[in-house]
Motif scaffolding. Structure first.
Motif, PDB file in Angstrom:
ATOM      1  N   LEU A 168      35.480  86.485  40.199  1.00 54.74           N
ATOM      2  CA  LEU A 168      35.172  86.806  41.409  1.00 54.74           C
ATOM      3  C   LEU A 168      33.934  86.351  41.897  1.00 54.74           C
ATOM      4  CD1 LEU A 168      36.448  88.413  43.719  1.00 54.74           C
ATOM      5  CD2 LEU A 168      35.618  90.583  42.610  1.00 54.74           C
ATOM      6  N   SER A 169      32.659  86.403  40.989  1.00 55.16           N
ATOM      7  CA  SER A 169      31.477  86.088  41.355  1.00 55.16           C
ATOM      8  C   SER A 169      31.475  84.628  41.667  1.00 55.16           C
ATOM      9  CB  SER A 169      30.474  86.434  40.167  1.00 55.16           C
ATOM     10  OG  SER A 169      30.468  87.589  40.148  1.00 55.16           O
ATOM     11  N   ARG A 170      32.359  83.769  40.801  1.00 51.48           N
ATOM     12  CA  ARG A 170      32.203  82.241  40.988  1.00 51.48           C
ATOM     13  C   ARG A 170      32.889  81.973  42.204  1.00 51.48           C
ATOM     14  NH1 ARG A 170      33.160  82.416  35.066  1.00 51.48           N
ATOM     15  NH2 ARG A 170      35.522  82.470  35.412  1.00 51.48           N
ATOM     16  N   GLU A 171      33.977  82.687  42.587  1.00 55.56           N
ATOM     17  CA  GLU A 171      34.869  82.336  43.814  1.00 55.56           C
ATOM     18  C   GLU A 171      33.994  82.673  45.169  1.00 55.56           C
ATOM     19  OE1 GLU A 171      39.286  83.525  42.208  1.00 55.56           O
ATOM     20  OE2 GLU A 171      38.003  84.763  43.334  1.00 55.56           O
ATOM     21  N   ARG A 172      33.154  83.763  44.990  1.00 56.47           N
ATOM     22  CA  ARG A 172      32.357  83.944  45.901  1.00 56.47           C
ATOM     23  C   ARG A 172      31.223  83.075  46.366  1.00 56.47           C
ATOM     24  NH1 ARG A 172      31.738  90.300  44.613  1.00 56.47           N
ATOM     25  NH2 ARG A 172      33.438  91.278  45.805  1.00 56.47           N
ATOM     26  N   LYS A 173      30.557  82.709  45.284  1.00 55.88           N
ATOM     27  CA  LYS A 173      29.657  81.518  45.416  1.00 55.88           C
ATOM     28  C   LYS A 173      30.054  80.248  45.658  1.00 55.88           C
ATOM     29  CE  LYS A 173      25.995  78.983  42.925  1.00 55.88           C
ATOM     30  NZ  LYS A 173      26.328  77.745  43.330  1.00 55.88           N
ATOM     31  N   PRO A 200      41.486  75.536  45.674  1.00 57.03           N
ATOM     32  CA  PRO A 200      40.166  75.358  46.210  1.00 57.03           C
ATOM     33  C   PRO A 200      39.476  73.892  45.594  1.00 57.03           C
ATOM     34  CG  PRO A 200      40.272  77.114  44.351  1.00 57.03           C
ATOM     35  CD  PRO A 200      41.766  76.724  44.800  1.00 57.03           C
ATOM     36  N   GLU A 201      39.894  73.494  44.678  1.00 59.65           N
ATOM     37  CA  GLU A 201      39.555  72.135  43.938  1.00 59.65           C
ATOM     38  C   GLU A 201      39.412  71.164  45.095  1.00 59.65           C
ATOM     39  OE1 GLU A 201      40.693  74.110  40.450  1.00 59.65           O
ATOM     40  OE2 GLU A 201      41.318  73.905  42.487  1.00 59.65           O
ATOM     41  N   SER A 202      40.508  71.225  46.286  1.00 55.17           N
ATOM     42  CA  SER A 202      40.461  70.221  47.376  1.00 55.17           C
ATOM     43  C   SER A 202      38.687  70.273  48.073  1.00 55.17           C
ATOM     44  CB  SER A 202      41.359  70.575  48.313  1.00 55.17           C
ATOM     45  OG  SER A 202      42.638  70.451  47.857  1.00 55.17           O
ATOM     46  N   HIS A 203      38.427  71.520  48.265  1.00 58.29           N
ATOM     47  CA  HIS A 203      37.121  71.910  48.708  1.00 58.29           C
ATOM     48  C   HIS A 203      36.112  71.351  47.665  1.00 58.29           C
ATOM     49  CE1 HIS A 203      38.906  73.384  52.483  1.00 58.29           C
ATOM     50  NE2 HIS A 203      38.899  74.362  52.031  1.00 58.29           N
ATOM     51  N   GLU A 204      36.173  71.598  46.451  1.00 59.11           N
ATOM     52  CA  GLU A 204      35.179  71.073  45.618  1.00 59.11           C
ATOM     53  C   GLU A 204      35.136  69.650  45.551  1.00 59.11           C
ATOM     54  OE1 GLU A 204      36.422  72.609  41.723  1.00 59.11           O
ATOM     55  OE2 GLU A 204      36.074  74.571  42.181  1.00 59.11           O
ATOM     56  N   PRO A 254      41.826  82.934  52.171  1.00 58.72           N
ATOM     57  CA  PRO A 254      40.370  82.965  51.590  1.00 58.72           C
ATOM     58  C   PRO A 254      40.406  82.329  50.193  1.00 58.72           C
ATOM     59  CG  PRO A 254      40.825  84.995  52.698  1.00 58.72           C
ATOM     60  CD  PRO A 254      42.226  84.241  52.551  1.00 58.72           C
ATOM     61  N   ILE A 255      39.281  81.886  49.650  1.00 61.88           N
ATOM     62  CA  ILE A 255      39.100  81.635  48.041  1.00 61.88           C
ATOM     63  C   ILE A 255      38.496  82.878  47.446  1.00 61.88           C
ATOM     64  CG2 ILE A 255      37.762  80.450  46.349  1.00 61.88           C
ATOM     65  CD1 ILE A 255      37.795  77.853  48.340  1.00 61.88           C
ATOM     66  N   ALA A 256      37.457  83.464  48.077  1.00 62.73           N
ATOM     67  CA  ALA A 256      36.933  84.599  47.423  1.00 62.73           C
ATOM     68  C   ALA A 256      37.294  86.013  48.093  1.00 62.73           C
ATOM     69  CB  ALA A 256      35.440  84.693  47.746  1.00 62.73           C
ATOM     70  N   GLN A 271      37.134  93.598  31.248  1.00 60.55           N
ATOM     71  CA  GLN A 271      36.842  93.498  32.823  1.00 60.55           C
ATOM     72  C   GLN A 271      35.962  92.377  33.255  1.00 60.55           C
ATOM     73  OE1 GLN A 271      39.453  94.416  34.988  1.00 60.55           O
ATOM     74  NE2 GLN A 271      40.161  94.913  32.840  1.00 60.55           N
ATOM     75  N   ARG A 272      35.151  92.221  32.258  1.00 60.76           N
ATOM     76  CA  ARG A 272      33.907  91.165  32.599  1.00 60.76           C
ATOM     77  C   ARG A 272      34.402  89.836  33.071  1.00 60.76           C
ATOM     78  NH1 ARG A 272      29.412  90.281  28.188  1.00 60.76           N
ATOM     79  NH2 ARG A 272      31.568  89.696  27.126  1.00 60.76           N
ATOM     80  N   GLY A 273      35.524  89.414  32.661  1.00 60.69           N
ATOM     81  CA  GLY A 273      36.307  87.954  32.654  1.00 60.69           C
ATOM     82  C   GLY A 273      36.495  88.013  34.358  1.00 60.69           C
ATOM     83  N   PRO A 274      37.416  89.176  34.983  1.00 62.06           N
ATOM     84  CA  PRO A 274      37.920  89.008  36.337  1.00 62.06           C
ATOM     85  C   PRO A 274      36.691  89.064  37.199  1.00 62.06           C
ATOM     86  CG  PRO A 274      39.246  90.375  35.034  1.00 62.06           C
ATOM     87  CD  PRO A 274      38.283  89.867  34.327  1.00 62.06           C
ATOM     88  N   LYS A 275      35.819  89.919  36.800  1.00 59.44           N
ATOM     89  CA  LYS A 275      34.458  90.140  37.650  1.00 59.44           C
ATOM     90  C   LYS A 275      33.703  88.731  37.777  1.00 59.44           C
ATOM     91  CE  LYS A 275      34.018  95.136  37.308  1.00 59.44           C
ATOM     92  NZ  LYS A 275      33.293  96.064  36.503  1.00 59.44           N
TER      93      LYS A 275
END
Length: 422
Positions: free
Chosen positions: A176-181, A96-100, A121-123, A169-173
């Protein structure tokens, strides 16, 4: 006419699916490209030994790739110095860094036309989601899965363990939120989005407005006939040879095929005289153990990964090519993944034996070229293997279907897209 800037972490000689897909597209395009890439880091690839023919229309600009963060910074700095040279940028993902980088380029030069190409997909990637635990092993919900005594239900120790599990489990969640954004920002900011199949497109832009939906175009993975020129060792027997090339793991597993071979062998002791199956690439330890425990090594052989052009020659030397999709039926009704190796299989012009979900990209592609698709059931796979090995079952590939995945045809579609921009 200005050159087009392409941002791709992977590009030959790095042996990776994304880099090879990009290479074939650019090689067969009529436009000229500068590819910002790197050649020092082969992480998440099959190595860095694919020295494919240089493209006359492609100039590689290698930046330090000791880390993605370092490479990203170097590419952005390059663009700041050369922004006047480009009107179009295409970023290739993964990673995903390419898109960043594309997002930063768009900030630096808002007038530039940004094409964002997605391999996966990223997210909400189904592969990632499948690996995430959904229920705490210490939750009260587990009482429906295993026997749980009243003492355990009310135990403070169990309650504390459940709380600790949820905290961890907060880390993976959060990831996931960062990937969606990030994916949302990319889809809404770029000017055009490339998907490799319709299922992927529908999955990724579901819920978006018309403006985002109209950005999407489909460019399938492709094969390049000019690359199938490596010679491999001649075959010394008349066995039916079935070959799989690519990555396997605990999610994309050949276990159901191995079970079918085992069952067919029990019914036909001479199977080892008639069939040989080769797997080139990675396979999970569990599946390797299965092969040993069920004494299948006289039929099934595991080979090390090979360079890209050798893999193409191996495909051409097979009787059947095996395609395996991960079984994601518990998560979705349609498979959104189009494996790039499947296009190379088509270019080898050998019949394809596809283990895949009934609906989805893989099944559609195999059917398009008149291959065989089977579900994840031992009996169906075994029956087809019997027909192939003992009844000389064959299929005639569909030339019209093959042509859809020819790199020249796919590049022509891409060129038409670029011409509309200009």
């Amino acid at each position: 006419m200005k050159r087009i800037l392409v941002v791709s972490w992977y590009f030959p000689p790095i042996n990776s699916s994304e880099g090879l897909v990009t290479y074939k597209l650019l090689k067969n395009s009529k436009f000229e490209y500068d590819v910002c890439t790197q050649e020092s880091n082969s992480l998440w690839s099959y190595g860095k030994n694919d020295y494919l023919p240089e493209c006359k229309n492609v100039r590689k600009i290698c930046k330090k790739g000791d880390s993605l963060k370092q490479w990203k910074k170097a590419v952005i700095e390059y663009f700041k110095k050369h922004e006047k040279e480009y009107d179009i940028v295409m970023t290739r993902c993964m990673p995903p860094e390419s898109h960043e980088i594309g997002m930063e380029i768009k900030k630096i030069k808002p007038s530039i036309f940004w094409i964002a190409s997605f391999g996966d997909p990223i997210a909400d990637n189904p592969f990632v989601l499948k690996g995430l635990p959904k229920v705490s092993p210490y939750s009260l919900q587990m009482r429906y899965i295993r026997k749980m005594e009243i003492r355990e239900m009310v135990s403070p120790k169990r309650i504390l363990k459940d709380m600790l599990w949820k905290y961890r489990q907060r880390g993976p969640k959060e990831e996931l939120s960062r990937e969606r954004k990030l994916e949302h920002d990319i889809l809404t900011t770029c000017d055009k989005i490339i998907f490799n199949n319709q299922y992927q497109k529908e999955y990724m832009i579901k819920g978006y407005d018309k403006a985002v939906m109209e950005k999407g175009v489909i460019l399938p993975h492709s094969f390049d006939s000019e690359l199938y020129d490596v010679e491999v060792e001649e075959r010394t027997n008349k066995k039916v040879r079935m070959v799989y090339v690519g990555h396997l793991d605990n999610t994309r597993t050949p276990r159901i095929l191995l079970k079918a071979i085992d069952s067919l062998k029990e019914e036909n002791p001479d199977l080892k005289e008639r069939l040989e199956v080769f797997f080139y690439g990675n396979m999970s330890s569990k599946d390797k153990v299965y092969l040993i425990d069920h004494e299948l090594l006289d039929i099934v052989q595991i080979k090390k990964p090979v360079d890209y052009r050798t893999s193409l020659a191996i495909m051409k030397n097979a009787d059947w090519l095996i395609h395996i999709d991960a079984n994601l039926c518990d998560m979705m009704n349609e498979n959104i993944f189009f494996a790039a190796k499947l296009a190379d299989y088509i270019g080898a012009r050998k019949p394809i034996f596809g283990l895949t979900m009934f609906d989805g990209a893989g099944a559609d592609v195999v059917r398009m070229v008149n291959g065989v698709t089977v579900s994840y059931t031992v009996e169906e796979i075994k029956n087809y293997l019997y027909l192939i090995v003992y009844k000389n079952y064959e299929t005639q590939m569909n030339e019209e279907g093959i042509n859809i995945y020819n790199a020249k045809e796919v590049a022509n579609k891409f060129d038409e897209l670029v011409e509309q921009i200009r």
